[in-house]
Design a protein around this motif. Structure first.
Motif, PDB file in Angstrom:
ATOM      1  N   LYS A  89       0.862  -1.195   0.000  1.00 34.27           N
ATOM      2  CA  LYS A  89       0.000   0.000   0.000  1.00 34.27           C
ATOM      3  C   LYS A  89       0.890   1.234   0.000  1.00 34.27           C
ATOM      4  CE  LYS A  89      -3.394   2.957   0.641  1.00 34.27           C
ATOM      5  NZ  LYS A  89      -2.614   4.224   0.498  1.00 34.27           N
ATOM      6  N   PHE A  90       0.985   1.882  -1.147  1.00 37.22           N
ATOM      7  CA  PHE A  90       1.704   3.150  -1.257  1.00 37.22           C
ATOM      8  C   PHE A  90       0.733   4.306  -1.006  1.00 37.22           C
ATOM      9  CE2 PHE A  90       4.341   0.620  -4.350  1.00 37.22           C
ATOM     10  CZ  PHE A  90       5.542   0.713  -3.657  1.00 37.22           C
ATOM     11  N   ASN A  91       1.168   5.318  -0.306  1.00 34.02           N
ATOM     12  CA  ASN A  91       0.411   6.567  -0.211  1.00 34.02           C
ATOM     13  C   ASN A  91       0.673   7.330  -1.520  1.00 34.02           C
ATOM     14  OD1 ASN A  91       0.508   9.428   2.080  1.00 34.02           O
ATOM     15  ND2 ASN A  91      -1.035   8.810   0.614  1.00 34.02           N
ATOM     16  N   GLN A  92      -0.176   7.101  -2.518  1.00 32.43           N
ATOM     17  CA  GLN A  92       0.147   7.575  -3.871  1.00 32.43           C
ATOM     18  C   GLN A  92      -1.034   8.108  -4.652  1.00 32.43           C
ATOM     19  OE1 GLN A  92      -0.727   5.734  -7.043  1.00 32.43           O
ATOM     20  NE2 GLN A  92      -2.277   4.751  -5.745  1.00 32.43           N
ATOM     21  N   GLU A 129      -6.370 -11.838   0.345  1.00 38.60           N
ATOM     22  CA  GLU A 129      -5.731 -13.075  -0.123  1.00 38.60           C
ATOM     23  C   GLU A 129      -4.214 -12.994  -0.040  1.00 38.60           C
ATOM     24  OE1 GLU A 129      -7.355 -13.460  -4.013  1.00 38.60           O
ATOM     25  OE2 GLU A 129      -9.192 -14.483  -3.324  1.00 38.60           O
ATOM     26  N   ALA A 130      -3.676 -11.814   0.247  1.00 38.48           N
ATOM     27  CA  ALA A 130      -2.224 -11.659   0.403  1.00 38.48           C
ATOM     28  C   ALA A 130      -1.777 -12.268   1.723  1.00 38.48           C
ATOM     29  CB  ALA A 130      -1.839 -10.188   0.350  1.00 38.48           C
ATOM     30  N   ASP A 131      -0.585 -12.839   1.715  1.00 43.16           N
ATOM     31  CA  ASP A 131      -0.032 -13.414   2.943  1.00 43.16           C
ATOM     32  C   ASP A 131       0.550 -12.338   3.846  1.00 43.16           C
ATOM     33  OD1 ASP A 131      -0.337 -16.310   2.210  1.00 43.16           O
ATOM     34  OD2 ASP A 131       0.964 -15.671   0.566  1.00 43.16           O
ATOM     35  N   GLU A 132       1.075 -11.263   3.251  1.00 44.48           N
ATOM     36  CA  GLU A 132       1.669 -10.178   4.035  1.00 44.48           C
ATOM     37  C   GLU A 132       1.355  -8.839   3.381  1.00 44.48           C
ATOM     38  OE1 GLU A 132       2.841 -10.543   6.903  1.00 44.48           O
ATOM     39  OE2 GLU A 132       3.587 -12.597   7.059  1.00 44.48           O
ATOM     40  N   VAL A 133       1.426  -7.785   4.188  1.00 47.17           N
ATOM     41  CA  VAL A 133       1.180  -6.421   3.732  1.00 47.17           C
ATOM     42  C   VAL A 133       2.402  -5.571   4.045  1.00 47.17           C
ATOM     43  CG1 VAL A 133      -0.229  -4.339   4.091  1.00 47.17           C
ATOM     44  CG2 VAL A 133      -1.326  -6.599   4.017  1.00 47.17           C
ATOM     45  N   VAL A 134       2.749  -4.688   3.113  1.00 44.82           N
ATOM     46  CA  VAL A 134       3.798  -3.693   3.319  1.00 44.82           C
ATOM     47  C   VAL A 134       3.162  -2.323   3.158  1.00 44.82           C
ATOM     48  CG1 VAL A 134       5.959  -2.712   2.443  1.00 44.82           C
ATOM     49  CG2 VAL A 134       5.658  -5.204   2.543  1.00 44.82           C
ATOM     50  N   SER A 135       3.331  -1.460   4.158  1.00 42.64           N
ATOM     51  CA  SER A 135       2.775  -0.111   4.133  1.00 42.64           C
ATOM     52  C   SER A 135       3.893   0.889   3.865  1.00 42.64           C
ATOM     53  CB  SER A 135       2.094   0.207   5.472  1.00 42.64           C
ATOM     54  OG  SER A 135       1.715   1.575   5.538  1.00 42.64           O
ATOM     55  N   VAL A 136       3.703   1.721   2.837  1.00 50.10           N
ATOM     56  CA  VAL A 136       4.706   2.740   2.488  1.00 50.10           C
ATOM     57  C   VAL A 136       3.996   4.095   2.503  1.00 50.10           C
ATOM     58  CG1 VAL A 136       6.496   3.460   0.875  1.00 50.10           C
ATOM     59  CG2 VAL A 136       5.842   1.034   1.019  1.00 50.10           C
ATOM     60  N   ALA A 137       4.281   4.890   3.533  1.00 53.62           N
ATOM     61  CA  ALA A 137       3.581   6.151   3.762  1.00 53.62           C
ATOM     62  C   ALA A 137       4.521   7.334   3.570  1.00 53.62           C
ATOM     63  CB  ALA A 137       3.005   6.170   5.176  1.00 53.62           C
ATOM     64  N   THR A 138       3.923   8.514   3.579  1.00 52.29           N
ATOM     65  CA  THR A 138       4.671   9.772   3.581  1.00 52.29           C
ATOM     66  C   THR A 138       4.419  10.469   4.906  1.00 52.29           C
ATOM     67  OG1 THR A 138       4.357  10.002   1.202  1.00 52.29           O
ATOM     68  CG2 THR A 138       5.014  11.969   2.398  1.00 52.29           C
ATOM     69  N   ILE A 139       5.445  11.041   5.497  1.00 51.33           N
ATOM     70  CA  ILE A 139       5.265  11.731   6.773  1.00 51.33           C
ATOM     71  C   ILE A 139       4.604  13.088   6.527  1.00 51.33           C
ATOM     72  CG2 ILE A 139       7.553  12.846   6.804  1.00 51.33           C
ATOM     73  CD1 ILE A 139       5.948  11.167   9.848  1.00 51.33           C
ATOM     74  N   CYS A 190       2.503   5.116   9.237  1.00 50.95           N
ATOM     75  CA  CYS A 190       2.208   3.775   8.710  1.00 50.95           C
ATOM     76  C   CYS A 190       0.754   3.376   8.914  1.00 50.95           C
ATOM     77  CB  CYS A 190       3.123   2.760   9.382  1.00 50.95           C
ATOM     78  SG  CYS A 190       4.863   3.148   9.214  1.00 50.95           S
ATOM     79  N   LEU A 191       0.227   3.602  10.121  1.00 48.43           N
ATOM     80  CA  LEU A 191      -1.122   3.129  10.415  1.00 48.43           C
ATOM     81  C   LEU A 191      -2.167   3.919   9.639  1.00 48.43           C
ATOM     82  CD1 LEU A 191      -2.461   0.958  12.127  1.00 48.43           C
ATOM     83  CD2 LEU A 191      -2.715   2.637  13.960  1.00 48.43           C
ATOM     84  N   LYS A 192      -2.058   5.221   9.609  1.00 46.74           N
ATOM     85  CA  LYS A 192      -3.027   6.054   8.880  1.00 46.74           C
ATOM     86  C   LYS A 192      -3.035   5.711   7.391  1.00 46.74           C
ATOM     87  CE  LYS A 192      -5.626   9.553   7.581  1.00 46.74           C
ATOM     88  NZ  LYS A 192      -5.412   9.389   6.120  1.00 46.74           N
ATOM     89  N   ASN A 193      -1.891   5.304   6.862  1.00 45.80           N
ATOM     90  CA  ASN A 193      -1.808   4.937   5.453  1.00 45.80           C
ATOM     91  C   ASN A 193      -2.762   3.802   5.105  1.00 45.80           C
ATOM     92  OD1 ASN A 193      -0.616   5.041   2.789  1.00 45.80           O
ATOM     93  ND2 ASN A 193       0.578   3.232   3.324  1.00 45.80           N
ATOM     94  N   ARG A 205     -14.106   8.592  15.377  1.00 40.67           N
ATOM     95  CA  ARG A 205     -14.173   7.217  14.888  1.00 40.67           C
ATOM     96  C   ARG A 205     -12.873   6.726  14.249  1.00 40.67           C
ATOM     97  NH1 ARG A 205     -19.654   8.950  14.009  1.00 40.67           N
ATOM     98  NH2 ARG A 205     -19.137   9.895  11.998  1.00 40.67           N
ATOM     99  N   MET A 206     -12.050   7.645  13.735  1.00 37.91           N
ATOM    100  CA  MET A 206     -10.863   7.199  13.020  1.00 37.91           C
ATOM    101  C   MET A 206      -9.852   6.443  13.901  1.00 37.91           C
ATOM    102  SD  MET A 206      -8.351   9.189  10.376  1.00 37.91           S
ATOM    103  CE  MET A 206      -9.345   8.708   8.958  1.00 37.91           C
ATOM    104  N   PRO A 207      -9.525   6.899  15.100  1.00 38.33           N
ATOM    105  CA  PRO A 207      -8.518   6.163  15.896  1.00 38.33           C
ATOM    106  C   PRO A 207      -8.857   4.700  16.160  1.00 38.33           C
ATOM    107  CG  PRO A 207      -8.797   8.375  16.762  1.00 38.33           C
ATOM    108  CD  PRO A 207      -9.877   8.190  15.735  1.00 38.33           C
ATOM    109  N   PRO A 208     -10.073   4.355  16.639  1.00 44.44           N
ATOM    110  CA  PRO A 208     -10.340   2.928  16.848  1.00 44.44           C
ATOM    111  C   PRO A 208     -10.410   2.134  15.554  1.00 44.44           C
ATOM    112  CG  PRO A 208     -12.310   4.234  17.297  1.00 44.44           C
ATOM    113  CD  PRO A 208     -11.177   5.191  17.141  1.00 44.44           C
TER     114      PRO A 208
END
Length: 235
Positions: A47-50, A151-161, A172-175, A197-200
Motif C-alpha cells: 500500500k503506497f500513499n500515492q 488473499e495476500a499473505d503479508e502487507v507492506v505499508s509505504v507512507a509519507t510523513i 504507517c497506520l493512517k496509510n 471514529r478514526m482512531p479505533p
C-alpha cells in the motif's frame, strides 16, 4: 510482548535512486523478523500513499510533497524483488475516482513504477469484496475489505510523513485507511474519516492487516495540514 524494531537513516531529498535504495536497504537489513515473514509469503500486497489527481499533486525539487516519491517506491519494489520470491501486488482504493469523478489513469501516481516492475494494481473501488471478522474490534467486529488484499499473505505499508487534522501525523497506520472500500459497497468515507471514529478504526485495521514492514518516506514532508496546498514542506 513482541519487541518491535524502528530504524531511521538519513537520505537527502535530492539523492539519486541508487542512493535512496542504499538508504532503504541500510534501514531494513536488520529487520530480520520482517524479512522472515516476507520471505515465507506467496503474495505480498503493498500500500503506497500515492493516490491523488495529477493536477493537484504538489512537487518540491522533483519529489511529491504529500505522496511517496518515485525513488522510494522504486527502492521498495526492488528490495522486495531481491529478497522474496512472492507475487507482489499494489492495493489501493482511489478517493478521487470514487468522489471526484476522476480516472485511475489520472490518479494512480504509482502507475509508471508499477509497470516498470510488472506489479499489478488492485482497484479497490470495484468488487470483489469479502467480509472480514475481527473479534474484539474496537470499532466493529466485521469489515468489508478487498478480496485481493485479504488473499495476500503479508502487507507492506509505504507512507509519507505529514500532518493530519484528526490523527496529528500521518504515518504507517493512517496509510492503511486508503485500503477501505467506501460507498456504494462499504460505509461512507466521511463516517470513518472522523475525529472520534478514526482512531479505533485504524487500530482495527492494524490488527487485521498486521503489516510485516512499514516504511515512512520522509525525503519531503508536509507540515501544517495533510492536503494543504499552502502547508510548508519539510525536507
Amino acid at each position: 510482548m513482541v519487541k518491535y524494531q524502528v530504524r531511521a537513516v538519513h537520505c537527502d531529498h535530492r539523492a539519486s535512486d541508487e542512493e535512496v535504495y542504499g538508504a532503504l536497504r541500510r534501514a531494513t537489513d536488520p529487520l530480520h523478523r520482517a524479512w522472515e515473514r516476507l520471505g515465507r509469503a506467496r503474495r505480498i500486497a503493498v500500500k503506497f500513499n500515492q493516490d491523488k489527481a495529477s493536477q493537484k499533486v504538489v512537487m518540491l525539487e522533483g519529489n511529491r510533497q504529500q505522496l511517496v516519491s518515485d525513488s522510494v517506491m522504486r527502492a521498495t519494489l526492488r528490495l522486495l524483488r531481491e529478497r522474496t520470491d512472492a507475487e507482489i501486488v499494489c492495493a489501493d482504493v482511489s478517493f478521487y475516482v470514487l468522489h471526484n469523478d476522476e480516472t485511475l489513469a489520472n490518479t494512480c501516481n504509482a502507475a509508471p513504477i508499477l509497470r516498470e516492475f510488472e506489479v499489478p494494481y488492485l482497484d479497490g473501488t470495484q468488487p470483489p469484496y469479502v467480509e472480514v471478522k475481527l473479534p474484539g474490534g474496537l470499532m466493529f467486529e466485521r469489515y468489508t475489505m478487498m478480496q485481493g488484499l485479504m488473499e495476500a499473505d503479508e502487507v507492506v505499508s509505504v507512507a509519507t510523513i505529514k500532518n493530519h487534522a484528526f490523527m496529528g501525523v500521518t504515518g504507517c497506520l493512517k496509510n492503511l485507511f486508503g485500503l477501505m472500500p467506501t460507498e456504494p459497497h462499504g460505509r461512507p468515507r466521511t463516517y470513518y474519516h472522523h475525529l472520534v471514529r478514526m482512531p479505533p478504526m485504524l487500530a482495527d485495521l492494524g490488527r487485521m492487516l498486521d503489516p510485516a514492514l512499514n516504511i515512512v518516506d520522509a525525503l519531503v514532508g508536509q507540515a501544517g495540514q495533510e492536503w494543504s496546498a499552502h502547508g510548508p514542506p519539510e525536507g
